[in-house]
Design a protein around this motif. Structure first.
Motif, PDB file in Angstrom:
ATOM      1  N   ARG A 248     -17.873   7.536  -5.988  1.00 54.59           N
ATOM      2  CA  ARG A 248     -17.578   7.912  -4.609  1.00 54.59           C
ATOM      3  C   ARG A 248     -16.586   9.064  -4.520  1.00 54.59           C
ATOM      4  N   HIS A 249     -15.634   9.107  -5.418  1.00 52.31           N
ATOM      5  CA  HIS A 249     -14.561  10.081  -5.247  1.00 52.31           C
ATOM      6  C   HIS A 249     -14.653  11.241  -6.225  1.00 52.31           C
TER       7      HIS A 249
ATOM      8  N   ALA B 217      -5.026   1.995  -5.488  1.00 53.19           N
ATOM      9  CA  ALA B 217      -4.105   1.042  -4.873  1.00 53.19           C
ATOM     10  C   ALA B 217      -4.855  -0.029  -4.087  1.00 53.19           C
ATOM     11  N   PHE B 218      -6.071   0.284  -3.636  1.00 56.36           N
ATOM     12  CA  PHE B 218      -6.881  -0.709  -2.930  1.00 56.36           C
ATOM     13  C   PHE B 218      -7.612  -1.627  -3.898  1.00 56.36           C
ATOM     14  N   GLY B 219      -7.503  -1.346  -5.184  1.00 53.99           N
ATOM     15  CA  GLY B 219      -8.229  -2.160  -6.139  1.00 53.99           C
ATOM     16  C   GLY B 219      -9.710  -1.831  -6.207  1.00 53.99           C
ATOM     17  N   VAL B 220     -10.092  -0.607  -5.839  1.00 54.49           N
ATOM     18  CA  VAL B 220     -11.495  -0.200  -5.949  1.00 54.49           C
ATOM     19  C   VAL B 220     -11.829  -0.060  -7.439  1.00 54.49           C
TER      20      VAL B 220
ATOM     21  N   GLU C 203     -12.907   1.914   3.079  1.00 43.77           N
ATOM     22  CA  GLU C 203     -12.975   1.710   1.632  1.00 43.77           C
ATOM     23  C   GLU C 203     -12.120   0.527   1.168  1.00 43.77           C
ATOM     24  N   GLY C 204     -10.860   0.526   1.643  1.00 43.49           N
ATOM     25  CA  GLY C 204      -9.954  -0.533   1.222  1.00 43.49           C
ATOM     26  C   GLY C 204     -10.417  -1.891   1.728  1.00 43.49           C
TER      27      GLY C 204
ATOM     28  N   ARG D 129      -5.583   4.126   6.936  1.00 46.37           N
ATOM     29  CA  ARG D 129      -6.266   3.626   5.749  1.00 46.37           C
ATOM     30  C   ARG D 129      -5.423   2.561   5.053  1.00 46.37           C
ATOM     31  N   ALA D 130      -4.111   2.830   4.965  1.00 42.16           N
ATOM     32  CA  ALA D 130      -3.236   1.855   4.326  1.00 42.16           C
ATOM     33  C   ALA D 130      -3.140   0.581   5.162  1.00 42.16           C
TER      34      ALA D 130
ATOM     35  N   GLN E 141       0.839  -1.190   0.000  1.00 45.11           N
ATOM     36  CA  GLN E 141       0.000   0.000   0.000  1.00 45.11           C
ATOM     37  C   GLN E 141       0.871   1.236   0.000  1.00 45.11           C
TER      38      GLN E 141
ATOM     39  N   ALA F  37      -4.977   6.452  -4.019  1.00 47.72           N
ATOM     40  CA  ALA F  37      -5.056   5.516  -2.896  1.00 47.72           C
ATOM     41  C   ALA F  37      -6.163   4.502  -3.144  1.00 47.72           C
ATOM     42  N   ALA F  38      -7.310   4.985  -3.638  1.00 41.03           N
ATOM     43  CA  ALA F  38      -8.420   4.073  -3.918  1.00 41.03           C
ATOM     44  C   ALA F  38      -8.018   3.066  -4.990  1.00 41.03           C
TER      45      ALA F  38
END
Lengths: 568, 375
Positions: B281-282, B270-273, A370-371, A414-415, A348, B267-268
């Motif tokens: 959402r963003h 990187a989370f795979g969203v 979210e993540g 978050r990460a 991350q 960041a989203a």
């Protein structure tokens, strides 16, 4: 007889008093440094000396004596003579302080005209601030100059009116350390030659140590300590000043955590090239090699710091490791598995700007969840917040209710929410004040100890590297020039660039020592110099350096350098 | 009495329902609540909102249509009039019914033009309803005040329904183009660049005339003249919508390009969203202030556009009462000697009040929601 006397100066914005009863004096030829963290009122103090306060602010009380005149009783028309002629100001951001549609020469000429200087002095001034080929540079526009050059041009503008007092508001904060060292030296030389007094506004103790004769520490709008610089650095007396010293990364106690031997992340020959398109058909005419063949290794529970100046490709490399940017070539292996599309959740990222990294429209709880939702990881948001030193009850709040340091904690939470094993930290503390930076660094360190996290830590701040990293890689123009353990690189640097980088960092012990200043600016990655990229600036360049890029030379088991000086 | 739901009525009430629902949802969003709270601190904004509110109430009342029951004849089933009236007509029945023979000046007691009177002499005949017409009467003796009140609904419909039609296209295409980039972006950009290069009036004129031909060749589609006029009004809204989404779309694409590089979007990712979730959402919540500002600002422009188009003759159906048709009629009235000025003046004053109120409110909304506006 002092040149500038400030007595009980207070500036009000509405009911707030961001500057509250500040008094100090500056003697002719002296450098007085106003030191403080963001929001302490140091810039407002400087602006009120120029009577250039923003419309919302006004001077509530106090008096300022400049050169025997009461500054606040001079009519506005008289101030025009004084600004630039009596006192001049250099601003923080050279990119926005110059008019983009006027040539440098015209902009300096304007000041000369207003203050009765000869128009021919433009190139003299440009030469005085160390701009090579001043005749040609005077006809160029700001966009044709590098950041360091622009700041030099700003200084030339400020000097054009031959001021008695130069106000420098964070003059080098936006610059890289090697350029910062050049500009600071330049300011010091000019000041000596012209006998100017200088009011230096900064948050950086290292800059103060290098420049100042006397120091004033501001905190919450008040001047809490005024001292001779030497005495101040021997031992600050105010508790706040002491806290500032204690928060410096070099003064933080270094806990001993050792990484495991197992390699977690292995990057080989990573390259990111951006095409340059020109012409009507947008044909690719070349490419910017932002990252050009980078190899990195991060062990489980270890920290690898990637150090370099802006534009060297370190952030691009970090994003390419996560595949947030598609790499042009190279392989990324994470825990033995090749990363081909988007990085797995065990990797991350924590970003630089705590204000840009949180969606302002979502609540903290939603941001952190979210993540977890996207990855199907179970976990509790409140517990995560507590782990990063916040309270579980904060989940319902919005990002704007938090300070920069707290936001960075939220970004870390978050990460962490998806239980990563590796965090890519892209300058996570460079937007923060030094005391907040210390807290975030401690947090990162604690998390590493408790969770066995590995960090790929991207930074330009050498002091932070020393505190946090086990291994260091130094990047210059898309390539790694030196790599090794912290001791290898920071205390036994071999590559001329690394040596220059270390020497350029302003140190609080004020020891300038044997300094190795590199001239010039980093070249453009679109058009790198032939042979070794560093050779045009290198004091030890050999003939072979102009021809071929040096291969890596192993100096010891852990220490490798890419320089012809050490080639076997 | 038989209620009639015209298409435009249905859409207008749908839009109001959406606006009310949005306001209810927005009450719980801290940033929206704060923004509107700031809007209401301005006295100008409050006054403008009240003025606009009055116009909207008139428009709503005027959108409740019905066909009155005709007096029943012996041995026949009850029949309804072919004339569609609205609740506003019922409220203003005296104004609607009290017609004169022809022009009369505001609050006059006699007609505007001399005529041969019953006794054979020339003079000004007395009005049937002396002093009752605040803004005078028009050529066929209709009360001008009644006409202006009826025009409000047309103006509001054009200003709001057009938005309803163009908004989904502008928001969807703008965000998709900005976020996805690549060939999708190219395609959408070509689409709106092409649309923008066709003169708007030409496109509108062609479409409205085409629509008119379709309406004329299918008289069986419409039970009443009101429905025919309504179809043309909707067609005008649609075509105005098609030509006006490009500006907002371009703005949103640019803003999305900026947001796409924001670190919270990275960041989203990187989370795979998923991309859809990121856009919803963003990106979407962070461009809503632009949408809000654009909607309020466009409203006044559309009301004015209707007047211009009707004046040119490609606007609403000539039987529909609107500011544009009133102004169009005034062209000939102004050429008379002595001049008939009141119908133009009444249309002007009402339209001016509506557009000024909308503009002042738009200014306050922009000041409150635009992050770049100085505070």
């Amino acid at each position: 007889m002092s040149l500038l006397g400030v007595r009980d100066l207070s500036v009000a914005i509405g009911a707030l008093m961001p500057v509250d009863g500040v008094s100090f004096e500056i003697a002719p030829g002296e450098t007085f440094a106003l030191l403080g963290e963001s929001g302490c009122g140091k810039s407002l103090t400087a602006l009120s000396l120029m009577r250039l306060l923003p419309p919302a602010a006004h001077i509530a009380r106090g008096e300022v004596n400049f050169d025997g005149r009461d500054l606040f009783s001079i009519p506005e028309s008289g101030m025009r003579e004084l600004r630039g002629g009596g006192m001049a100001m250099i601003f923080q951001e050279p990119a926005t302080s110059l008019n983009p549609v006027m040539t440098i020469g015209d902009q300096i000429g304007e000041v000369l005209r207003l203050h009765g200087g000869r128009p021919g002095r433009v190139s003299e001034l440009l030469e005085a601030v160390g701009i090579p080929d001043p005749e040609r540079r005077a006809t160029e526009y700001p966009f044709q100059l590098s950041g360091g050059m622009k700041q030099r041009a700003m200084i030339a503008m400020a000097l054009a009116g031959e001021p008695k007092l130069l106000i420098a508001d964070e003059p080098t904060t936006a610059l890289d350390v090697t350029i910062q060292a050049q500009v600071l030296d330049l300011l010091k030389d000019l000041q000596r030659q012209m006998g100017m007094a200088m009011l230096l506004i900064t948050h950086d103790l290292g800059v103060v140590a290098r420049m100042a004769d006397r120091v004033g520490v501001m905190h919450g709008g008040r001047l809490v300590e005024v001292a001779e610089a030497k005495a101040f650095f021997r031992g600050p007396s105010h508790p706040y000043s002491q806290r500032l010293f204690a928060a410096l990364p070099e003064n933080l106690a270094k806990p001993a955590s050792q990484p495991q031997d197992q390699t977690l992340l292995e990057v080989d020959n990573l390259a990111v090239h951006f095409p340059i398109r020109r012409g009507f058909l947008q044909r690719t005419v070349g490419c910017i090699k932002a990252v050009d063949g980078v190899a990195l290794k991060v062990s489980r529970g270890g920290t690898l710091a990637v150090v370099g100046e802006s534009g060297c490709g370190k952030t691009t490399a970090g994003k390419a490791v996560l595949h947030l940017l598609p790499p042009t070539a190279g392989t990324v292996q994470f825990a033995g598995q090749a990363v081909t599309t988007l990085a797995p959740r065990q990797m991350q990222m924590v970003f630089q700007d705590p204000f840009g990294s949180l969606n302002p429209r979502l609540r903290i709880g939603q941001i952190i969840a979210e993540g977890m939702r996207a990855q199907g990881v179970a976990g509790e948001v409140g517990a995560l917040l507590e782990q990063v030193g916040l309270e579980a009850s904060m989940v319902a709040r919005y990002p704007h209710e938090f300070s920069g340091g707290q936001r960075q904690r939220i970004a870390i939470a978050r990460a962490l929410a998806v239980n990563p094993q590796l965090l890519v930290c892209d300058e996570p503390t460079s937007a923060l004040d030094v005391s907040v930076q210390a807290q975030i660094l401690r947090l990162l360190r604690d998390l590493q100890d408790s969770r066995g996290l590995a960090y790929l830590f991207i930074t330009h701040n050498i002091a932070v590297v020393d505190y946090l990293a086990h291994n260091v890689a130094v990047m210059y123009l898309g390539r790694i020039v030196e790599q090794g353990t912290v001791d290898d690189v920071l205390r036994n640097a071999r590559h001329p660039y690394t040596q220059a980088l270390m020497a350029a960092v302003p140190r609080i012990d004020g020891i300038v020592g044997q300094r190795l200043l590199v001239p010039g600016d980093p070249p453009s990655p679109a058009n790198p110099p032939a042979g070794c990229h560093f050779q045009p600036r290198c004091p030890h360049a050999l003939a072979v350096c102009r021809e071929t890029y040096p291969e890596a030379t192993a100096l010891s088991g852990s220490h490798a350098v890419r320089c012809h000086l050490f080639a076997a | 009495m038989k209620p009639v739901l015209l298409w435009s009525d249905a859409l207008f009430f749908l839009l109001i329902a959406v606006a009310v629902g949005g306001a209810w949802w927005g009450r719980r969003q801290a940033h929206l609540r704060a923004g509107w709270a700031q809007v209401w601190t301005s006295r100008r904004a409050r006054i403008s909102a009240v003025v606009l509110g009055i116009f909207f109430v008139i428009g709503c009342v005027d959108s409740l249509h019905y066909r009155p029951l005709l007096p029943q004849e012996e041995g026949k089933p009850p029949a309804h009039s072919v004339e569609v009236l609205s609740a506003l007509d019922a409220l203003l029945m005296p104004l609607k019914a009290n017609t004169e023979k022809t022009y009369s000046a505001p609050l006059a007691n006699e007609l505007f033009a001399k005529e041969t009177l019953d006794d054979g002499s020339r003079g000004f005949p007395a009005l049937k309803y002396p002093g009752a017409h605040v803004f005078g009467t028009d050529k066929v003796g209709q009360d001008v005040f009644y006409l202006t009140l009826k025009s409000i609904r047309t103006g509001l419909l054009i200003g709001t329904l057009t938005t309803l039609i163009m908004l989904p296209a502008a928001v969807l295409l703008g965000i998709v183009a900005g976020y996805l980039g690549g060939w999708v972006d190219d395609l959408i950009q070509y689409l709106y660049t092409t649309l923008n290069s066709i003169p708007g009036v030409l496109l509108i004129a062609a479409s409205v005339l085409m629509m008119q031909v379709i309406i004329d060749t299918h008289p069986d589609w419409f039970a009443t003249a009101a429905e025919r006029a309504d179809a043309r009004l909707l067609a005008l809204c649609a075509i105005l919508g098609v030509t006006s989404w490009t500006g907002l779309c371009r703005l949103l694409r640019g803003e999305t390009l900026k947001l796409r590089e924001m670190e919270y979007v990275q960041a989203a990712r990187a989370f795979g969203v998923s991309r859809l979730a990121i856009m919803l959402r963003h990106v979407l919540p962070n461009v809503m202030h632009i949408v809000l500002i654009a909607v309020v600002m466009d409203f006044s422009g559309l009301v004015l556009a209707e007047a211009v188009l009707s004046y040119v003759g490609v606007g609403v159906d000539p039987n529909t009462i609107s500011f544009g048709t009133m102004i169009n009629a005034a062209r000939l009235e102004l050429a008379r000697e002595p001049m008939v000025w009141w119908s133009l003046a009444a249309a002007f004053v009402f339209m001016f009040a509506m557009v000024l109120a909308a503009n002042l409110l738009a200014d306050a909304v922009r000041d409150a929601f635009d992050p770049r506006a100085a505070k």
